[in-house]
Design a protein around this motif. Structure first.
Motif, PDB file in Angstrom:
ATOM      1  N   PHE A 124       0.836  -1.197   0.000  1.00 18.54           N
ATOM      2  CA  PHE A 124       0.000   0.000   0.000  1.00 18.54           C
ATOM      3  C   PHE A 124       0.875   1.253   0.000  1.00 18.54           C
ATOM      4  CE2 PHE A 124      -2.301   3.507   1.914  1.00 18.54           C
ATOM      5  CZ  PHE A 124      -3.454   3.503   1.144  1.00 18.54           C
ATOM      6  N   THR A 125       0.579   2.173  -0.923  1.00 23.45           N
ATOM      7  CA  THR A 125       1.322   3.430  -0.994  1.00 23.45           C
ATOM      8  C   THR A 125       0.381   4.604  -1.262  1.00 23.45           C
ATOM      9  OG1 THR A 125       1.793   3.059  -3.352  1.00 23.45           O
ATOM     10  CG2 THR A 125       3.486   2.377  -1.773  1.00 23.45           C
ATOM     11  N   GLY A 126      -0.900   4.436  -0.928  1.00 24.11           N
ATOM     12  CA  GLY A 126      -1.891   5.441  -1.260  1.00 24.11           C
ATOM     13  C   GLY A 126      -2.023   6.546  -0.233  1.00 24.11           C
ATOM     14  N   THR A 127      -3.100   7.306  -0.378  1.00 25.84           N
ATOM     15  CA  THR A 127      -3.398   8.431   0.496  1.00 25.84           C
ATOM     16  C   THR A 127      -4.117   7.946   1.750  1.00 25.84           C
ATOM     17  OG1 THR A 127      -5.577   8.792  -0.491  1.00 25.84           O
ATOM     18  CG2 THR A 127      -3.689   9.888  -1.544  1.00 25.84           C
ATOM     19  N   ILE A 128      -4.304   8.839   2.708  1.00 24.44           N
ATOM     20  CA  ILE A 128      -5.029   8.469   3.918  1.00 24.44           C
ATOM     21  C   ILE A 128      -6.490   8.184   3.584  1.00 24.44           C
ATOM     22  CG2 ILE A 128      -5.480  10.873   4.541  1.00 24.44           C
ATOM     23  CD1 ILE A 128      -4.948   7.834   6.913  1.00 24.44           C
ATOM     24  N   GLU A 129      -7.048   8.880   2.614  1.00 18.70           N
ATOM     25  CA  GLU A 129      -8.431   8.619   2.207  1.00 18.70           C
ATOM     26  C   GLU A 129      -8.555   7.232   1.595  1.00 18.70           C
ATOM     27  OE1 GLU A 129      -7.768  12.750   2.849  1.00 18.70           O
ATOM     28  OE2 GLU A 129      -6.760  11.427   1.403  1.00 18.70           O
ATOM     29  N   GLN A 130      -7.579   6.864   0.764  1.00 23.45           N
ATOM     30  CA  GLN A 130      -7.589   5.518   0.186  1.00 23.45           C
ATOM     31  C   GLN A 130      -7.376   4.460   1.264  1.00 23.45           C
ATOM     32  OE1 GLN A 130      -4.518   6.197  -2.767  1.00 23.45           O
ATOM     33  NE2 GLN A 130      -6.022   6.384  -4.420  1.00 23.45           N
ATOM     34  N   ALA A 131      -6.518   4.752   2.219  1.00 19.58           N
ATOM     35  CA  ALA A 131      -6.283   3.815   3.323  1.00 19.58           C
ATOM     36  C   ALA A 131      -7.567   3.551   4.089  1.00 19.58           C
ATOM     37  CB  ALA A 131      -5.209   4.367   4.257  1.00 19.58           C
ATOM     38  N   LYS A 132      -8.313   4.598   4.380  1.00 22.56           N
ATOM     39  CA  LYS A 132      -9.572   4.441   5.116  1.00 22.56           C
ATOM     40  C   LYS A 132     -10.574   3.615   4.325  1.00 22.56           C
ATOM     41  CE  LYS A 132      -9.125   8.723   7.794  1.00 22.56           C
ATOM     42  NZ  LYS A 132      -9.624  10.127   7.961  1.00 22.56           N
ATOM     43  N   HIS A 133     -10.595   3.828   3.019  1.00 18.74           N
ATOM     44  CA  HIS A 133     -11.510   3.069   2.157  1.00 18.74           C
ATOM     45  C   HIS A 133     -11.148   1.587   2.178  1.00 18.74           C
ATOM     46  CE1 HIS A 133     -14.100   3.413  -1.733  1.00 18.74           C
ATOM     47  NE2 HIS A 133     -14.423   2.359  -1.013  1.00 18.74           N
ATOM     48  N   VAL A 134      -9.873   1.292   2.060  1.00 16.22           N
ATOM     49  CA  VAL A 134      -9.400  -0.094   2.092  1.00 16.22           C
ATOM     50  C   VAL A 134      -9.749  -0.753   3.426  1.00 16.22           C
ATOM     51  CG1 VAL A 134      -7.308  -1.510   2.158  1.00 16.22           C
ATOM     52  CG2 VAL A 134      -7.568   0.252   0.405  1.00 16.22           C
ATOM     53  N   ILE A 135      -9.510  -0.059   4.508  1.00 13.47           N
ATOM     54  CA  ILE A 135      -9.808  -0.592   5.846  1.00 13.47           C
ATOM     55  C   ILE A 135     -11.303  -0.847   6.000  1.00 13.47           C
ATOM     56  CG2 ILE A 135      -9.810  -0.024   8.306  1.00 13.47           C
ATOM     57  CD1 ILE A 135      -7.142   1.526   7.703  1.00 13.47           C
TER      58      ILE A 135
END
Length: 256
Positions: free
Chosen positions: A158-169
């Motif tokens: 994972f190397t995305g943004t915090i918004e993408q991280a939240k979506h993944v979680i």
């Protein structure tokens, strides 16, 4: 301290068996005693099981068709891989996903292969390990379509943004964090700092993405300690605590 490398290809290189065994021993010496091994296609399946047989308490196989290996014959490749899955114990379907960085020629085949393997994972009650490169929107579209109580896994590298991280979680996935978190200008450190370690697993993706201070050299699982130390520092905790949390996360997702 027990560290878990949830994604390592180091069995490909070096080819020399004694050098490979030495690299694995260096990992053990650094506390990295749990290694999860993905293949990339049907030809690399034997290497996965060779190490799993040699180190049954430390090496755990995962099987799938890497998106960069999805070509016109992908259905035949999937057949060979599924045959191996049905006759061996594995711990995840992966790595699978979509990669549009190198080649967009087979994007529809990549999507089809990804969906097929997600269905395998659901049928077998296994997690998936996702490869995503320049394809976050395409991956998320499919995950949203396939979302249910069985869909779970790791968003590898994972190397995305915090918004993408939240979506993944929110989609019931852990973030696979590797050497990029140690790179000065990558920006991943700022994202990881905002993510509770209960959503993180560690990985090397060796022999790729070597962490500082060994960047520029081939990666190996023993270097996971540098990734762990960086993540621990970002969360202002001892590395032993971070190792315990991330290893427990890996046990939760893989069931071992």
């Amino acid at each position: 301290m027990i560290l878990t490398d949830t994604h390592t290809h180091q069995y490909y290189s070096p080819e020399d068996a004694s050098e490979r065994a030495q690299a694995i021993q260096r990992a053990f010496d650094n506390g990295v005693s749990r290694l999860f091994l993905p293949n990339v296609d049907s030809a690399t399946i034997p290497q996965v099981f060779q190490l799993a047989t040699q180190f049954p308490s430390n090496c755990f196989p995962m099987l799938g068709l890497h998106p960069c290996s999805v070509k016109d014959d992908f259905e035949l490749e999937l057949h060979h891989i599924r045959t191996a899955i049905d006759s061996n114990r594995i711990y995840a379907i992966g790595e699978i996903g979509i990669d549009l960085y190198w080649d967009k020629t087979h994007i529809e085949q990549q999507k089809q292969a990804f969906k097929t393997q997600i269905h395998w994972a659901k049928d077998l009650n296994l997690p998936i390990v996702i490869h995503c490169r320049d394809a976050f929107d395409e991956i998320l579209e499919i995950l949203e379509q396939e979302k249910d109580e069985k869909l779970r896994g790791i968003f590898h590298c994972f190397t995305g943004t915090i918004e993408q991280a939240k979506h993944v979680i929110d989609l019931n996935f852990y973030l696979g964090i590797g050497g990029v978190v140690t790179y000065k200008n990558a920006g991943l450190d700022k994202v990881v700092q905002q993510v509770d370690p209960k959503h993180i697993v560690l990985e090397t993706d060796s022999p790729y993405l070597t962490p500082v201070p060994f960047r520029g050299k081939p990666n190996e699982s023993s270097y996971l300690v540098h990734v762990a130390q960086k993540v621990a520092d970002l969360h202002q905790m001892e590395i032993e605590k971070l190792a315990k949390i991330t290893t427990e996360n890996s046990k939760s997702i893989f069931g071992v």
